[in-house]
Scaffold this motif. Structure first.
Motif, PDB file in Angstrom:
ATOM      1  N   LEU A 116      38.517  36.781  46.079  1.00 31.04           N
ATOM      2  CA  LEU A 116      37.264  37.200  45.437  1.00 31.04           C
ATOM      3  C   LEU A 116      37.488  38.319  44.427  1.00 31.04           C
ATOM      4  O   LEU A 116      36.890  38.337  43.371  1.00 31.04           O
ATOM      5  N   SER A 117      38.384  39.241  44.783  1.00 33.54           N
ATOM      6  CA  SER A 117      38.620  40.348  43.855  1.00 33.54           C
ATOM      7  C   SER A 117      39.247  39.842  42.575  1.00 33.54           C
ATOM      8  O   SER A 117      38.829  40.178  41.481  1.00 33.54           O
ATOM      9  N   PHE A 124      39.528  36.681  41.346  1.00 33.85           N
ATOM     10  CA  PHE A 124      38.850  35.659  40.540  1.00 33.85           C
ATOM     11  C   PHE A 124      37.363  35.929  40.365  1.00 33.85           C
ATOM     12  O   PHE A 124      36.725  35.315  39.528  1.00 33.85           O
ATOM     13  N   GLY A 125      36.836  36.808  41.177  1.00 31.10           N
ATOM     14  CA  GLY A 125      35.386  37.042  41.103  1.00 31.10           C
ATOM     15  C   GLY A 125      35.011  38.426  40.637  1.00 31.10           C
ATOM     16  O   GLY A 125      34.510  38.615  39.530  1.00 31.10           O
ATOM     17  N   TRP A 126      35.293  39.392  41.488  1.00 29.17           N
ATOM     18  CA  TRP A 126      34.746  40.734  41.214  1.00 29.17           C
ATOM     19  C   TRP A 126      35.320  41.350  39.969  1.00 29.17           C
ATOM     20  O   TRP A 126      34.600  41.984  39.203  1.00 29.17           O
ATOM     21  N   PRO A 183      36.645  40.107  37.057  1.00 25.02           N
ATOM     22  CA  PRO A 183      36.015  39.699  35.798  1.00 25.02           C
ATOM     23  C   PRO A 183      34.542  40.082  35.727  1.00 25.02           C
ATOM     24  O   PRO A 183      34.055  40.477  34.663  1.00 25.02           O
ATOM     25  N   MET A 184      33.873  39.997  36.876  1.00 26.37           N
ATOM     26  CA  MET A 184      32.445  40.333  36.850  1.00 26.37           C
ATOM     27  C   MET A 184      32.230  41.809  36.542  1.00 26.37           C
ATOM     28  O   MET A 184      31.378  42.172  35.722  1.00 26.37           O
ATOM     29  N   ILE A 185      33.017  42.649  37.215  1.00 31.20           N
ATOM     30  CA  ILE A 185      32.846  44.096  36.997  1.00 31.20           C
ATOM     31  C   ILE A 185      33.186  44.453  35.561  1.00 31.20           C
ATOM     32  O   ILE A 185      32.479  45.218  34.901  1.00 31.20           O
TER      33      ILE A 185
END
Lengths: 165, 236
Positions: free
Chosen positions: A26-27, A29-31, A33-35
């Protein structure tokens, strides 16, 4: 398996491993780029707000300037109108004065001419009167002169001559 | 009894894997849109996740951790923690699902991580001395024999409480459901079923609420403990 409060090390181990995988995936691939995207967007929006504020200030300043300029222009216009009015007044006055002067001159000339005419007429009248008097006198004399009177007159003239000399 | 590491794949482990897969699929989908154009307004899953992430950042991380840089660096952990617990809670509510968080081993594992984190971050960021000084809780040095054991116990208790709280909440709901359904079997009549079903549905919705609340509480308490251990000297 015992009661619900038992702790199984295997399950705890799996939990830690699974959460580690969960966290990693999640970090990565998710968080992350999102952050990053959030930060970028927040920054962009902040910049936009700042820019808009600056533009607003600029516009305000321009507006103020324009107002001032407009007021100035109005004042100038008023001044020009006032000056124009004054000039026009002056022109009218000078034209009137000139007209007055011209009129005066014309009148004077007319008066002089009339005077002259009058003088000429009088001269003529006098001439004519004199002529008339002479003619009349001549006529009268011709009628009145008797040889006796002529003699007397001649006598008188003759008598006068030596005295004159 | 010597500790025995039984690594058999239980239902709980399987459901943790489901959670990993589900979360990864959704988050990946949302993140792709960010990679394409970060300035575009969020949509769909992206929007939901963004709201969640911003909430965790502003209302949990920034609100409890005074150091903003630490809060930023811990944000991925807190967000993952929240999602992991929430998904495990919610999967337990699916028919045929198993609530991994209703096992003390699972919640204990998560609490252990929090324990390591709220002590570890303080040691790494503020130094061992500052961290150790916390166990005095601002009291004069001569009170150390009393304060230090209490504070050490308190420090450990926080983690234990985290584990028990989540475990108990998730277990209790299911126990209530089991008990309600059990009533039908106990009385051996269908006449009670309307009440039982009605109550079960009510409890079910309550559990749905609890699933979110407990995930939130676990996350914010972890953040709070980190913040407390990081912060000044006198906030106990």
């Amino acid at each position: 398996m015992g009661g619900i409060l038992d702790i199984s090390p295997g399950l705890m181990f799996w939990t830690l491993v699974n959460f580690a995988i969960f966290f990693y995936l999640l970090s990565k691939f998710g968080w992350k780029p999102m952050i990053n995207a959030l930060q970028q967007r927040e920054q962009t929006i902040n910049e936009m707000i700042l820019r808009a504020e600056r533009a607003h200030q600029e516009a305000q300043k321009l507006l103020e300037e324009n107002k001032k300029k407009l007021a100035e222009a109005r004042q100038q216009m008023m001044e020009i109108i006032r000056k124009g009015e004054a000039q026009a007044q002056a022109m009218i006055e000078s034209a009137m004065a000139e007209a007055e002067k011209l009129k005066q001159k014309k009148v004077e000339e007319a008066v002089r001419q009339i005077e002259q005419e009058k003088k000429a007429a009088l001269q003529e009248l006098r001439q004519q009167a004199a002529d008339l008097v002479v003619t009349t006198t001549e006529k009268i004399l011709r009628d009145v002169m008797t040889p006796e009177i002529r003699k007397k007159v001649t006598q008188a003239v003759v008598e006068e001559i030596p005295k004159a000399n | 009894m010597p500790p025995r590491l039984d690594l058999s794949i239980t239902n709980y482990v399987a459901f943790q894997w489901f959670a990993i897969i589900a979360a990864f699929v959704v988050v990946r989908k949302a993140a792709k849109r960010y990679l394409k154009d970060p300035l575009k307004p969020p949509k769909g899953w992206q929007n939901a996740l963004e709201a969640l992430l911003v909430y965790i950042r502003d209302k949990i991380a920034y609100a409890t951790i005074p150091d903003k840089k630490v809060a930023d660096s811990l944000l991925p952990y807190l967000a993952s923690l929240f999602c992991f617990i929430l998904l495990l809670n919610l999967f337990g509510l699916l028919p045929g699902g198993h609530t991994a968080t209703s096992s003390l081993s699972v919640t204990g594992g998560m609490a252990l991580l929090s324990f390591i984190l709220y002590n570890g971050v303080a040691i790494v960021k503020r130094g061992f001395k500052h961290w150790a000084h916390h166990f005095l809780a601002g009291a004069p040095v001569f009170l150390a024999p009393i304060m230090v054991p209490i504070e050490i116990l308190g420090n450990i208790t926080r983690a234990v409480a985290l584990a028990i709280r989540l475990f108990a909440n998730m277990t209790a709901g299911h126990l209530v459901l089991y008990s309600l359904i059990g009533i039908i079997l106990f009385f051996e009549t269908v006449l009670v079923s309307p009440f039982v079903v009605g109550f079960s549905v009510f409890i079910y919705f309550l559990e749905l609420l609890v699933a979110f609340i407990q995930a939130y509480i676990f996350t914010i308490l972890t953040a709070l403990f980190i913040g407390l251990n990081l912060g000044g000297e006198h906030e106990h």
